[in-house]
Design an enzyme around this catalytic site. Sequence first.
Site, PDB file in Angstrom:
ATOM      1  N   PRO A   1       0.836  -1.207   0.000  1.00 30.11           N
ATOM      2  CA  PRO A   1       0.000   0.000   0.000  1.00 30.11           C
ATOM      3  C   PRO A   1       0.869   1.256   0.000  1.00 30.11           C
ATOM      4  CG  PRO A   1       0.007  -1.024   2.163  1.00 30.11           C
ATOM      5  CD  PRO A   1       0.754  -1.963   1.264  1.00 30.11           C
TER       6      PRO A   1
ATOM      7  N   ASP B   1       5.853   2.227   2.016  1.00 31.72           N
ATOM      8  CA  ASP B   1       4.996   1.068   2.258  1.00 31.72           C
ATOM      9  C   ASP B   1       4.268   1.320   3.578  1.00 31.72           C
ATOM     10  OD1 ASP B   1       3.840  -1.370   2.909  1.00 31.72           O
ATOM     11  OD2 ASP B   1       5.541  -2.563   2.223  1.00 31.72           O
ATOM     12  N   HIS B   2       2.953   1.519   3.506  1.00 28.98           N
ATOM     13  CA  HIS B   2       2.195   1.924   4.685  1.00 28.98           C
ATOM     14  C   HIS B   2       2.244   0.862   5.794  1.00 28.98           C
ATOM     15  CE1 HIS B   2      -0.532   4.308   6.930  1.00 28.98           C
ATOM     16  NE2 HIS B   2      -1.077   4.941   5.905  1.00 28.98           N
ATOM     17  N   ARG B   3       2.531  -0.373   5.445  1.00 28.90           N
ATOM     18  CA  ARG B   3       2.538  -1.436   6.450  1.00 28.90           C
ATOM     19  C   ARG B   3       3.680  -1.300   7.438  1.00 28.90           C
ATOM     20  NH1 ARG B   3       2.559  -6.314   2.210  1.00 28.90           N
ATOM     21  NH2 ARG B   3       4.234  -4.942   1.474  1.00 28.90           N
ATOM     22  N   ILE B   4       4.778  -0.626   7.030  1.00 30.58           N
ATOM     23  CA  ILE B   4       5.933  -0.473   7.928  1.00 30.58           C
ATOM     24  C   ILE B   4       6.291   0.973   8.178  1.00 30.58           C
ATOM     25  CG2 ILE B   4       7.593  -0.696   6.032  1.00 30.58           C
ATOM     26  CD1 ILE B   4       9.445  -2.193   8.007  1.00 30.58           C
TER      27      ILE B   4
END
Length: 398
Positions: free
Chosen positions: A221, A395-398
């Site tokens: 994302p 990367d929105h996850r990290i």
Amino acid sequence: MAEIVMPRLSDSMEEGTILTWMKRVGDEVAVGDEVVEIETDKANMAYESDVAGTLTQVLAEEGDTLAIGSPIAVVGDPGDGAAPETSPTDTPAGISSPSAGVPVPPEHPQEGITPSPAPSAGVSVGERVKASPVARRIAAEGDVDLATLEGSGPGGRIVKADVEKARVGAAVPAASVPQPSVAGTDATGTETAKGTTTYQDLTRLQQVVSRRMSESKATAPHFYLQAEIDMSAAVEARSRLKGLTPEGEVVPSFNDMIVKACALALKEFPLANGAYKDGRFELYSRVNVGVAVAAQDALVVPTVFDADRKGLREIAGDARKLAGKVRDGSITPPELSGGTFTVSNLGMYGVSNFSAVINSPQAAILAVGAITEKPVVREGQITTAHLLGVTLACDHRI
């Protein structure tokens, strides 16, 4: 007897394509000898044999693509001969090719036949000309005999520029001029309302880049952060560096400064120097910054290792050496692996801002635009500053 199998030449390699056999059937092979050049998902690389003996059989032709572990050749005990293989279409060594007018070797010389010497450049038919894969492809497309060229690359290696120079002024035979395709008669083109449409197959590198960029956009994302950085002090510092640098030595570029600045920032923000993989965070102790370089067919990202520990001049030297290897086709998989962050710079083309695709599984990529002198307000006064537009894709996850 021992089999040579398709080796794993990079951490992400799943299959490889045979480009050039450096040894022929009947040749003696020592441990460490370069036997075959293989196209991987990251680069073209010569495979060095881990067995010794006589090459008794070739199981994969040039151009074949095989999975890792597939047998590609057989090496027997030293002195073993190879069984002769004949075919009605084989052209024995020393028989002139009607198109070239000079002796050419068969793809796999029959056992017991010694390749005849070619009359060009003093290079025997059985001897392999040192040339980059890009140079070989251009030479094949332009009907240029590599044996007649003198290489300007490392160790006399023929590179792209050598072949292009040889093609300048060369007349193109009428028979080789591409003719317009007719619908239904040629698989390379179709006739449409807009004219002739041609189709071009992707190289293995282009296929891998296409797949990975699609996967990155589909699975990571992305979100984007834009900023404008005042580079006035950097412009002044680089001007001083140019004046202090002896002639012939490398002067760090603005991109080298950006790589160093990123490396220092990544030490301060360790999550940005990591990756989201398999439902957990991977945090890396080393800061290895990839620098995007335009190759012949695709965008390639060689790595400046431990950029946080290196000075500007060392980073500048590494970056120029890697870029040169990318452009002449001599870059190796280890030099394209291990990156923890990427910098992509289009400022030299006048691009002010752009958004890049994350080089998965990295956490982010910095897209760098041009440095432009613009009016700014400082302490209530209008003045000018050298401003740089950057966009960080995350990367929105990290």
